[in-house]
Design an enzyme around this catalytic site. Structure first.
Site, PDB file in Angstrom:
ATOM      1  N   HIS A   1     -13.826  15.339   0.201  1.00 21.91           N
ATOM      2  CA  HIS A   1     -14.187  14.171  -0.607  1.00 21.91           C
ATOM      3  C   HIS A   1     -14.291  12.962   0.307  1.00 21.91           C
ATOM      4  O   HIS A   1     -13.322  12.599   0.966  1.00 21.91           O
ATOM      5  CB  HIS A   1     -13.142  13.920  -1.699  1.00 21.91           C
ATOM      6  CG  HIS A   1     -13.301  14.829  -2.868  1.00 21.91           C
ATOM      7  ND1 HIS A   1     -12.874  14.504  -4.124  1.00 21.91           N
ATOM      8  CD2 HIS A   1     -13.869  16.052  -2.963  1.00 21.91           C
ATOM      9  CE1 HIS A   1     -13.168  15.503  -4.956  1.00 21.91           C
ATOM     10  NE2 HIS A   1     -13.756  16.454  -4.267  1.00 21.91           N
TER      11      HIS A   1
ATOM     12  N   LYS B   1       0.451  11.450  -2.789  1.00 22.21           N
ATOM     13  CA  LYS B   1       1.142  11.431  -1.498  1.00 22.21           C
ATOM     14  C   LYS B   1       2.311  12.416  -1.401  1.00 22.21           C
ATOM     15  O   LYS B   1       2.909  12.570  -0.330  1.00 22.21           O
ATOM     16  CB  LYS B   1       1.657  10.009  -1.186  1.00 22.21           C
ATOM     17  CG  LYS B   1       0.550   9.019  -0.885  1.00 22.21           C
ATOM     18  CD  LYS B   1      -0.103   9.316   0.446  1.00 22.21           C
ATOM     19  CE  LYS B   1      -1.403   8.586   0.667  1.00 22.21           C
ATOM     20  NZ  LYS B   1      -2.494   9.438   1.145  1.00 22.21           N
TER      21      LYS B   1
ATOM     22  N   TYR C   1      -5.137   5.916   1.686  1.00 22.11           N
ATOM     23  CA  TYR C   1      -5.454   7.109   0.896  1.00 22.11           C
ATOM     24  C   TYR C   1      -5.675   8.331   1.799  1.00 22.11           C
ATOM     25  O   TYR C   1      -5.192   9.422   1.504  1.00 22.11           O
ATOM     26  CB  TYR C   1      -6.684   6.860   0.006  1.00 22.11           C
ATOM     27  CG  TYR C   1      -6.778   7.858  -1.130  1.00 22.11           C
ATOM     28  CD1 TYR C   1      -6.286   7.549  -2.394  1.00 22.11           C
ATOM     29  CD2 TYR C   1      -7.312   9.126  -0.927  1.00 22.11           C
ATOM     30  CE1 TYR C   1      -6.344   8.470  -3.429  1.00 22.11           C
ATOM     31  CE2 TYR C   1      -7.371  10.059  -1.946  1.00 22.11           C
ATOM     32  CZ  TYR C   1      -6.885   9.721  -3.197  1.00 22.11           C
ATOM     33  OH  TYR C   1      -6.928  10.649  -4.210  1.00 22.11           O
TER      34      TYR C   1
ATOM     35  N   TYR D   1      -9.984   7.279 -10.776  1.00 23.93           N
ATOM     36  CA  TYR D   1      -8.722   6.657 -11.186  1.00 23.93           C
ATOM     37  C   TYR D   1      -9.094   5.541 -12.147  1.00 23.93           C
ATOM     38  O   TYR D   1      -9.821   4.616 -11.765  1.00 23.93           O
ATOM     39  CB  TYR D   1      -7.982   6.063  -9.988  1.00 23.93           C
ATOM     40  CG  TYR D   1      -7.396   7.101  -9.053  1.00 23.93           C
ATOM     41  CD1 TYR D   1      -6.109   7.585  -9.246  1.00 23.93           C
ATOM     42  CD2 TYR D   1      -8.112   7.587  -7.959  1.00 23.93           C
ATOM     43  CE1 TYR D   1      -5.550   8.516  -8.377  1.00 23.93           C
ATOM     44  CE2 TYR D   1      -7.569   8.523  -7.088  1.00 23.93           C
ATOM     45  CZ  TYR D   1      -6.285   8.988  -7.307  1.00 23.93           C
ATOM     46  OH  TYR D   1      -5.742   9.918  -6.442  1.00 23.93           O
TER      47      TYR D   1
ATOM     48  N   PRO E   1       2.729  10.076  -8.633  1.00 24.16           N
ATOM     49  CA  PRO E   1       1.578  10.865  -8.179  1.00 24.16           C
ATOM     50  C   PRO E   1       0.292  10.063  -7.919  1.00 24.16           C
ATOM     51  O   PRO E   1      -0.648  10.610  -7.352  1.00 24.16           O
ATOM     52  CB  PRO E   1       1.364  11.872  -9.310  1.00 24.16           C
ATOM     53  CG  PRO E   1       1.993  11.251 -10.506  1.00 24.16           C
ATOM     54  CD  PRO E   1       3.112  10.404 -10.008  1.00 24.16           C
TER      55      PRO E   1
END
Ligand code: APR
Ligand code: PHB
Length: 389
Positions: free
Chosen positions: A72, A296, A384, A200, A292
């Site tokens: 991704h 991580k 990220y 998200y 979550p």
């Protein structure tokens, strides 16, 4: 029985450490409280940082991950009907790999079994002795029979509810914790993911996340009340609520179907210090938990394993103790940054019961800043994809 490294816990941390040590010719024994099937039955986030992928390569366990995992190159963030993308590759040169934690664990078990690794399942009443001396040992029971494992080092990879952390005396140990006033209701369904990348979503009805395991297996979450139970949510109610929390354009594309798993997880930030006591080292969930948001959990476990594995290699190869003595400090320095990121991302994306109008305005301003500011996007992307080890 005698070994070099006794590993308590056969989750991803313990298995990865054991396999990496094996590749370097260092012996270990893994003691797991449950059965292999039980460990493989747990469903958890599946976003892997490059650092984790490299460790799997070093462990000789990355073939399936490379063949079946999805790279991704960015992720989507939405608020109301607005949606923007953060491009990881543009900002950091690095993608993440989407590959389920269950599959990671399966690959590690296969490698340990292929190498005739020592794994004991159904162990009970594990007690760690003399960790503060040069000769620790572990006592435990299997089928009611008492056993003793002598070792040079103990790796506590036994998760949040394990015994390893509790072995560190209370006058040495300090714990830091934040509980969040909501949970995540997760659904796994055999449907194609709504988007080829993750979404998200911050909505006025609460957070939602669109994730996936593969082209025909989707993982979705919605923020829920801590007093909810999965039975309160029919599949139909879940899909309806999810659609209301993501931008209309995405909701219109969402393919729904029967859930094959449905569960609620609370959100917690937790760190214990130090992560080491004499010859006992804590790795992964045994030492820290993240909410979550940002995935991580597994990745922080991997950075601990990285520091411990290198420290043990230096010790056995050159006799140097520098890595061993600085493990806690090095691991914690990275952990706190991952804690900060997970806390920030959670705070940005959820609705809090006591949130004031001002707090809401701050959240939207933060989202608009992220949407329009290159430096903010870069900071988000760097965190990220994973800060350097
Ligand atoms: N004795 C032996 N084994 C134990 C004991 C004990 N007293 N207590 C717990 N265990 C085992 C558990 O059954 C579990 O299989 O230790 C293992 C710990 O595994 P995880 O909880 O998965 O923790 P870890 O390996 O550190 O993995 C971290 O998993 O929990 C997720 O979000 C987390 O993704 C992260 C990753
Ligand atoms: C998941 O796929 O389960 C997942 C993905 C990203 C997250 C959390 C969970 O931040």
């Amino acid at each position: 029985m005698k070994t070099q490294v006794a590993i308590i816990g056969g989750g991803p941390s313990g298995l990865l450490l054991s396999q990496l040590l094996h590749v370097q010719g260092i012996q270990s024994v893994v003691l797991e409280r449950k059965t292999k099937d039980y460990v493989l039955g747990r469903i958890r986030a599946g976003v892997l940082e490059q650092g984790f992928v490299r460790l799997m390569e070093e462990a000789g366990c990355a073939d399936r991950l490379h063949a079946e995992g999805f790279q991704h190159e960015g992720t989507h963030v939405s608020y109301g009907d607005e949606m923007f993308r953060i491009d990881f590759v543009e900002h950091t040169g690095t993608p993440v790999v989407v590959y389920g934690q269950t599959e990671v664990t399966r690959d590690l078990y296969e490698a340990r079994e292929a190498a005739d690794g020592k794994l004991e399942f159904n162990v009970e009443n594990v007690v760690i002795y003399d960790a503060e001396t040069g000769a620790p040992y572990v006592e435990y029971e299997v089928d009611g029979e008492a056993r003793r494992l002598e070792c040079d080092f103990v790796a506590g990879c036994d998760g949040f509810h394990g015994v390893s952390r509790q072995t560190i005396p209370l006058d040495v140990r300090r714990e830091y914790e934040k509980l969040y006033p909501f949970g995540w209701l997760g659904v796994l369904s055999e449907t194609p993911p709504v988007n080829h990348e993750l979404i998200y979503a911050n909505s006025e009805r609460g957070f939602a996340l669109c994730s996936m395991r593969n082209a025909n297996l989707s993982r979705y979450y919605i923020q829920c009340s801590l007093s909810d139970s999965p039975e309160d949510w029919t599949d139909e109610a879940f899909w309806q609520e999810l659609k209301r929390r993501i931008p209309k354009e995405e909701a219109d594309k969402l393919v729904t179907g029967p859930s094959i798993e449905k569960s609620i997880a609370p959100l917690r930030s937790f760190v214990t210090e130090p992560m080491q006591w004499g010859r006992l080292f804590l790795c992964g969930d045994a030492a820290h938990i993240v909410p979550p948001t940002g995935a991580k959990g597994l990745n922080t476990a991997a950075s601990d394993v990285h520091y411990l594995y290198h420290a043990l290699c230096d010790y056995y190869r050159d006799g140097t103790e520098e890595g061993i003595n600085t493990y806690s400090q090095k691991a914690l320095s990275r952990i706190w940054k991952a804690e900060r990121f997970s806390w920030w991302f959670s705070s940005l994306m959820h609705r809090y019961p006591d949130q004031s109008e001002f707090d809401l305005k701050m959240q939207i301003a933060d989202l608009e800043f992220l949407r329009s500011n290159r430096a903010a996007q870069q900071a988000m992307a760097e965190n990220y994809v994973g800060l350097p080890y």
